[in-house]
Design a protein around this motif. Structure first.
Motif, short mmCIF file in Angstrom:
data_model
loop_
_atom_site.label_atom_id
_atom_site.label_comp_id
_atom_site.label_asym_id
_atom_site.label_seq_id
_atom_site.Cartn_x
_atom_site.Cartn_y
_atom_site.Cartn_z
N ALA A 121 0.96 -13.07 -6.49
CA ALA A 121 2.27 -12.74 -6.80
C ALA A 121 2.88 -12.19 -5.55
CB ALA A 121 2.39 -11.67 -7.97
N SER A 122 2.35 -11.83 -4.43
CA SER A 122 2.93 -11.25 -3.23
C SER A 122 4.07 -10.17 -3.99
CB SER A 122 3.85 -12.13 -2.77
OG SER A 122 3.04 -13.48 -2.26
N LYS A 123 3.39 -9.25 -4.63
CA LYS A 123 4.02 -7.93 -4.90
C LYS A 123 2.89 -7.04 -5.39
CE LYS A 123 4.92 -9.56 -9.78
NZ LYS A 123 6.04 -9.67 -10.80
N SER A 124 3.26 -6.04 -5.63
CA SER A 124 2.25 -4.56 -6.29
C SER A 124 2.57 -4.95 -7.78
CB SER A 124 2.94 -3.22 -5.85
OG SER A 124 2.87 -3.17 -4.49
N MET A 125 1.24 -4.88 -8.32
CA MET A 125 1.02 -4.96 -9.75
C MET A 125 -0.18 -4.01 -10.07
SD MET A 125 0.96 -9.00 -10.08
CE MET A 125 0.76 -8.95 -12.14
N ARG A 126 0.26 -3.18 -11.37
CA ARG A 126 -0.56 -2.34 -12.08
C ARG A 126 -1.91 -3.26 -12.86
NH1 ARG A 126 -1.50 2.87 -11.32
NH2 ARG A 126 -1.97 4.07 -13.24
N CYS A 127 -2.96 -3.07 -12.26
CA CYS A 127 -3.89 -3.90 -12.75
C CYS A 127 -5.49 -2.89 -13.12
CB CYS A 127 -4.55 -4.84 -11.87
SG CYS A 127 -3.33 -6.02 -11.18
N TYR A 128 -6.06 -3.47 -14.18
CA TYR A 128 -7.54 -3.04 -14.50
C TYR A 128 -8.52 -3.69 -13.35
CZ TYR A 128 -5.87 -0.96 -18.80
OH TYR A 128 -5.46 -0.13 -19.81
N VAL A 129 -9.04 -2.68 -12.73
CA VAL A 129 -9.96 -3.21 -11.57
C VAL A 129 -11.47 -3.25 -11.81
CG1 VAL A 129 -10.39 -3.08 -8.96
CG2 VAL A 129 -7.98 -2.68 -9.94
N SER A 171 -5.33 -18.72 -11.42
CA SER A 171 -5.86 -17.34 -10.92
C SER A 171 -5.24 -16.23 -11.66
CB SER A 171 -6.35 -17.47 -9.54
OG SER A 171 -7.10 -16.10 -9.34
N LEU A 172 -6.02 -15.52 -12.38
CA LEU A 172 -5.52 -13.97 -12.92
C LEU A 172 -5.96 -12.93 -12.05
CD1 LEU A 172 -5.56 -15.17 -16.68
CD2 LEU A 172 -3.62 -14.99 -15.03
N ASN A 173 -6.75 -13.03 -10.98
CA ASN A 173 -7.25 -12.18 -10.25
C ASN A 173 -6.52 -11.68 -9.07
OD1 ASN A 173 -9.16 -10.41 -8.88
ND2 ASN A 173 -10.46 -11.66 -8.44
N ALA A 225 -9.16 -7.89 -10.28
CA ALA A 225 -7.85 -7.01 -10.61
C ALA A 225 -7.03 -7.76 -11.60
CB ALA A 225 -7.23 -6.62 -9.42
N ILE A 226 -7.14 -7.32 -12.79
CA ILE A 226 -6.53 -8.12 -13.94
C ILE A 226 -5.23 -7.24 -14.51
CG2 ILE A 226 -6.75 -9.03 -16.34
CD1 ILE A 226 -9.60 -9.61 -15.61
N SER A 257 -11.21 1.24 -11.87
CA SER A 257 -10.21 2.25 -12.20
C SER A 257 -8.87 1.18 -12.79
CB SER A 257 -9.78 2.77 -11.18
OG SER A 257 -9.44 2.03 -10.03
N VAL A 258 -7.87 2.21 -13.09
CA VAL A 258 -6.42 1.30 -13.27
C VAL A 258 -5.75 1.69 -12.30
CG1 VAL A 258 -4.50 1.00 -14.92
CG2 VAL A 258 -6.98 1.64 -15.72
N LYS A 259 -5.14 0.90 -11.38
CA LYS A 259 -4.41 1.16 -10.18
C LYS A 259 -3.41 0.04 -9.70
CE LYS A 259 -8.16 -0.06 -7.07
NZ LYS A 259 -9.02 0.26 -5.85
N THR A 260 -2.63 0.47 -9.02
CA THR A 260 -1.67 -0.63 -8.49
C THR A 260 -2.14 -1.36 -7.03
OG1 THR A 260 0.19 0.88 -9.06
CG2 THR A 260 0.79 -0.90 -7.37
#
Length: 358
Positions: free
Chosen positions: A347-355, A290-292, A301-302, A338-341
């Motif tokens: 991943a159990s962490k914050s990631m910058r993604c295209y939503v 999964s990449l979502n 969120a990718i 949007s693009v957001k964190t």
């Protein structure tokens, strides 16, 4: 079709005065398909030799604005900009130009507002008085607003043969002196041409709007104008009824295709979402496909920095990431938010993604 647009460009100001708009022409195709030869020949018709156009990726916005202001009732041609092609080798200027900046020219508005050199609030808004042709390898991608302003022509080599090569060679040998009489002849017939356009525009616009799936008024107006231009061209040049009918059918076809373009994704985005959905189809409990990364079930969120290496590792073809970043906000299949964190539950962490909406 290209000749129709070129002839109408000689009356762009008159047409804008009546209808408040004049469309842009987009010519795309693979190398060697004949775009450059065609445009150079069209320039010969109006007395300009050894010229094709300017490259917007190697010019500044000020330079482009000045070029656009140089002419009235003539085309300005942007060539080989490869605006959407990050692999073209023109990356040093690509961020400086977007086809979106051309939108005001459709209605004849100024390409650039300048302040006068004084202490007042007066500005200089020089109107655009010509037409715009974009010639490049890849299809322009952009908002609905810019795509609906374009008349789209695509060239390929599928119909090239010995006869067509001989014809192309003949055109390439022609000189300004042999063909530039077209300019005088067209201007001499201005009244006839404009009368035909005035008489047929409304019915041709209604004809386009009656085609299957065509709903946007602007597409009806721009392609209806091309039909009227073709009818006027047929009155001043010896165009056979068979050729005229073929071009009319072609205008109907590209109008339908343009409407479909507005409600579908760019082919590179279609490919992107197909790859994403392929990976999602493989998702199983405790498996890392999964990449979502969205914690919200109604969103996707990718992280593109993760998505592209993962696709390459799994032998899934994608267009260049720079192109995807340029067009991804126009996504239709999954609407861009949007693009957001986001806090990824995977991943159990914050990631910058295209939503996107699911």
């Amino acid at each position: 079709m290209a000749l129709t647009y070129w002839m109408l460009s000689l009356f762009a100001e008159q047409i804008r005065a009546k209808y408040g708009m004049f469309p842009f022409l987009e010519a795309t195709g693979e190398a060697g398909a004949g775009k450059s030869l065609l445009i150079e020949f069209l320039w010969l018709l109006v007395g300009r030799s050894s010229y094709e156009g300017i490259n917007p990726t190697t010019s500044t916005r000020v330079g482009r604005a000045r070029t656009l202001a140089q002419v009235s009732n003539l085309p300005v041609v942007f060539i080989e900009g490869d605006i959407n092609d990050p692999s073209s080798g023109n990356n040093h200027k690509q961020k400086a130009f977007s086809p979106e900046e051309l939108k005001p020219l459709f209605n004849g508005r100024s390409p650039r507002t300048k302040a006068t050199k004084d202490h007042t609030n007066i500005t200089d808004d020089m109107p655009f008085k010509g037409s715009v042709v974009i010639s490049q390898n890849q299809k322009v991608s952009g908002s609905e607003a810019i795509l609906s302003r374009l008349i789209y022509l695509h060239f390929d080599r599928s119909q090239h043969n010995a006869q067509s090569r001989e014809a192309a060679s003949y055109l390439a040998r022609l000189s300004v002196e042999e063909v530039s009489g077209f300019l005088f002849y067209a201007l001499k017939n201005e009244q006839l041409i404009m009368d035909i356009v005035d008489r047929t525009f409304q019915s041709n616009r209604d004809h386009i709007m009656a085609l299957p799936d065509v709903k946007m008024e602007r597409i009806g107006s721009t392609h209806g104008l091309m039909l009227s231009g073709l009818q006027a061209l047929s009155e001043i040049l010896p165009i056979t009824d068979n050729t005229k009918q073929k071009v009319m059918n072609f205008i109907d076809q590209i109008a339908i295709e343009r409407e479909r373009d507005l409600i579908s994704d760019h082919p590179a985005l279609d490919q992107f979402w197909d790859v994403y959905e392929y990976f999602e189809s493989l998702v199983q409990p405790n498996q890392p496909y999964s990449l979502n990364h969205s914690p919200n079930d109604s969103e996707i969120a990718i992280s593109l920095g993760e998505f592209f290496p993962h696709a390459k590792l799994n032998h899934q073809a994608l267009e260049d990431i720079k192109l995807i970043k340029k067009i991804i906000k126009t996504s239709v299949r999954h609407q861009f938010i949007s693009v957001k964190t986001v806090r990824s539950p995977i991943a159990s962490k914050s990631m910058r993604c295209y939503v996107f909406k699911k």
